[in-house]
Design an enzyme around this catalytic site. Structure first.
Site: not given
Lengths: 307, 307, 307, 307
Positions: C249-250
């Site tokens: 994530l990210d």
């Protein structure tokens, strides 16, 4: 200050937009709990005592319920009158629970520069000081590296102190540094790429009066070698951050930040090069705002009353 | 703060950093000759009448010897008290030769949008209006092109007026426009890429309340086809300028400017494309500052009291 | 492309700086291990087959030892000749271990837009698509919110799909989404503020062809509510990041980033508002570069061959 | 890459993204009429002679029908082989009507700095030169002011020439300057805030190898006192422009430009101060691009092949 530049047409300290008033100029900076009537109370005193407001800026923070104000005013050069004004301000300050200072703009802020071997910020600050663009008195340059590291620089008679440091001597070195700060009546300590981490005691002792330049866009890339971290992560902009030093590494209140665009072609070394331009600009701007009493601590952040 | 937008997920009007004060909020904007005691006089009145200052900003211009102030304050929602406050302000205003307004922030500024066939600014302003980010009432959209030019847009019930114009009908068209402005109680006219030059009379009639977006970084590339001029000259940055309309084409007081980097590879058409992003951003920002009473005329320039 | 705009004077797709050559234009994009002679081998084939290079850009990364090249060339509109050219390129590609594509610029990239309730990126992309500035075919708009959430938008006949999602239905919803991607021959999936985290399988399935806009200057402020995090930390600039989606994530490879200056006066809500302008600009630019075959994966980062 | 700087902690010349290849590196820069087969012809020669391309960038301008290419390649350090390569390039160049140079990157560009009394650009360039970030040989510093004007600077043994000038002595002074340029084998003359206008002859003699920094965002505010002009006009951004000197004052081909945001509060003197930071950055960047053979004249504009 170099004589040549004393009459230099562009040697402009921050322009006070005031009427051609030959009276000296003062800065009142205050922070307090946010309560009704503060502005009126302060400005009434100034008006009655014939202080002439030339700049004023305030901000009330809803979240922290704090109020911040910066007023520049001209005033008669008369010690007794100034004393009376300060007394009246002190009375109001007591009533509102203010922290406040009044500073005579003719007295330059006393600043100490700490540096390790990367000298780009030092060179830049010396230049801005020499031209009068940074209105400070440099009390000393301190480094953990010897004078010969800076042999190529014209230090213009500023005292240089070599305070080497090792894990074993760290406590003693910091003590020496604190003595030097006291002896030179230094008001602001600038870590101009000083690659040593202060102890908690040292950080606490310099709370609110020690500015560091970190070579990343915080909170990204804390700690060591931030440009190499940035290169690894493949960011498209790099930055620098000037902040007050606290015991919490790279977590102090941020005063100023800047960025520059980079691309895939930039190696980590190239980021180091490009970053130098941002670092020196960001640090110079943070110092300028600090010595002009524009920066206020507000919890873990800052309020910067820029015009 | 508008009820309709209170539950909109993206709605955020300009955050007033005030204490959770349920009283309505007002903006006092004034300009006057620069004389001692203005701040004290104004703030004393507010304090005595229990107006609670939440934002304040002032500036004194040495060159023009003018003084500018913007104060946001909360106040009881009581017509008689407000009337008394205004009367006291009027008394002070007379003494200092001020121009001033007090504006209830619950009343949205009434804005008319004029557009020719390039609709990027119109689309952008409608979006910002719809989300509540631009706190205005759109009184009408006026174009020298027919409604079908904008068939792809959702005008959300905003009245649309087609006012075509030729050299022969220009005077009559402008008269029609002025009537429309009056009938709709429009306070601000926005030329959102309206490619018609107003007559001197029209410019004079709308002095200080008509904003144009010019698609160059003025004073470079005045007149027609600025992006093509920029391409010819080989500049490395292009820009856009929002300014008040005056009889002197592209010479009105500048409110806001923006730029973007370009390169040799960008054709004139490419500059047109890139410019659209700057134009819409610059115009939206200028309108926002105007309706928030942050922009003051100061000779041929503006003072913009931004925070 | 919308008919209304086909003759629009400013409807300019990225200007190909080519000679007035009526032949169609192709993009060759390749990446390979970095070995001597690649450029010569490729350009020799193009020269012999009378492909006419109008843009060329290459980059060799020392650290990853990868080589990246993008060539735009015009070529006869003759299927057999094109087939022969591709065969020759395939031979060279095999020799050098290249990954490569040749894309006819007349065929627009097929893009699907996913959105939750914040619609600023969607509105912006639809505008850029409608004016022809973003040269793509929009295969569908997909949301976990129903069509009425976007009732104010003119979707111009683009198919809209409501695919609601809960923890319990997540797997099924993703399967539906993947079917839709296949059925519509979608080449690129854009998360235009789609506030759902993909499963690892979904991320893997869309590797290198799914772009997300994260509303912070990564790696700062990962995860939820980044503007609120930024406000807490007191940064002086906020940003947005467009990146390829990965299971981490990210942390996906960054394509584009942008920032804007803020100050102490900006509340978290104000950051949300200012951030919208950055997000839409950054996302549009990332998509544009992707569909023009300018973006190459390079380990955990990207190479973006911009002119 | 220069040995002297190899151990300098901050030394980073422009990173050549090449494989760890111990062979020397060369830059081929060429411009020609835009014709098919140029890239293939050039790269074939390099490939056959075992030149190893590490960077390549080309651009074809449709409007001027000119083609520009920059190739960095590594090559054996063998004089006869290099001579043969150059001969083959010369043959191709003749066929295509090219202008071209091949430059050994180990040979630093020879640059002369001209300055009047404002020394901010000089100080900055000397710093970048000293750290190795600007890979040039400074042949001389020339001023119309005497050495004592620069007494505060460490000139590091660079020859200083005081060439005063009056209306009466202008022709003779320029002749002296040209002799100095010849004697020192100077390749590039930099007007680092040299406040004298060259005669047409002088401008012509230095065509394409003399860079000036003008302290405005051209074409706005040509001529004298641009910051004062900017202040009068009330612009919201100021800038600086680096351009090649031509007989047409402030009209030469632009190499680089930069801007910074200002506000109403900035006096003309304040613009001068802020402008210094832009000027030095813009000039340094223009010089860097010139000496790396990235800048090509293209009619009245430039093509800058940056990565």
């Amino acid at each position: 200050m170099n004589m040549t530049f004393a009459e230099h047409p562009t040697a402009a300290t921050r322009a006070t937009p005031m009427r051609p008033d030959t009276r000296p100029s003062f800065i009142l900076a205050l922070s307090s709990p946010n309560r009704r009537g503060i502005v009126a109370a302060i400005t009434a005193i100034l008006c009655e005592d014939e202080g002439d407001i030339t700049e004023a800026h305030q901000y009330g923070d809803e979240q922290t319920d704090r109020f911040f104000m910066r007023i520049v005013f001209s005033f008669d050069d008369h010690a007794a009158k100034l004393e009376r004004l300060k007394q009246r301000l002190a009375d109001v300050a007591g009533r509102f629970g203010m922290e406040w200072t009044v500073d005579d703009r003719r007295h330059k802020h006393r600043v100490m520069l700490l540096v390790s071997k990367f000298d780009h910020c030092l060179v830049d600050l010396l230049y801005r000081w020499r031209t009068g663009e940074l209105p400070v008195e440099i009390t000393a340059i301190v480094s953990n590296h010897p004078l010969q590291t800076f042999a190529h620089l014209e230090l213009a008679g500023i005292p240089f102190h070599h305070l080497p440091v090792t894990a074993a001597t760290k406590a003693a070195q910091e003590e020496g540094l604190r003595e030097l700060i006291d002896q030179t009546s230094t008001q602001l300590v600038v870590l101009a790429r000083y690659m040593q981490v202060f102890s908690d005691e040292m950080s606490a002792a310099l709370s609110g009066r020690c500015i560091n330049i970190h070579h990343s866009f915080l909170p990204g890339f804390k700690g060591a070698k931030p440009y190499h971290q940035a290169h690894e992560r493949g960011v498209k902009l790099i930055g620098a951050t000037a902040h007050y030093v606290t015991g919490d590494l790279d977590e102090g209140p941020i005063i100023e930040q800047g960025v520059e665009r980079i691309s895939h072609i930039d190696t980590a070394d190239e980021l180091v090069r490009k970053g130098r331009d941002i670092e020196r600009w960001v640090l110079a701007r943070a110092i300028r705002n600090h010595v002009e009493h524009r920066v206020f601590l507000n919890g873990k952040t800052t309020v910067v009353l820029q015009d």
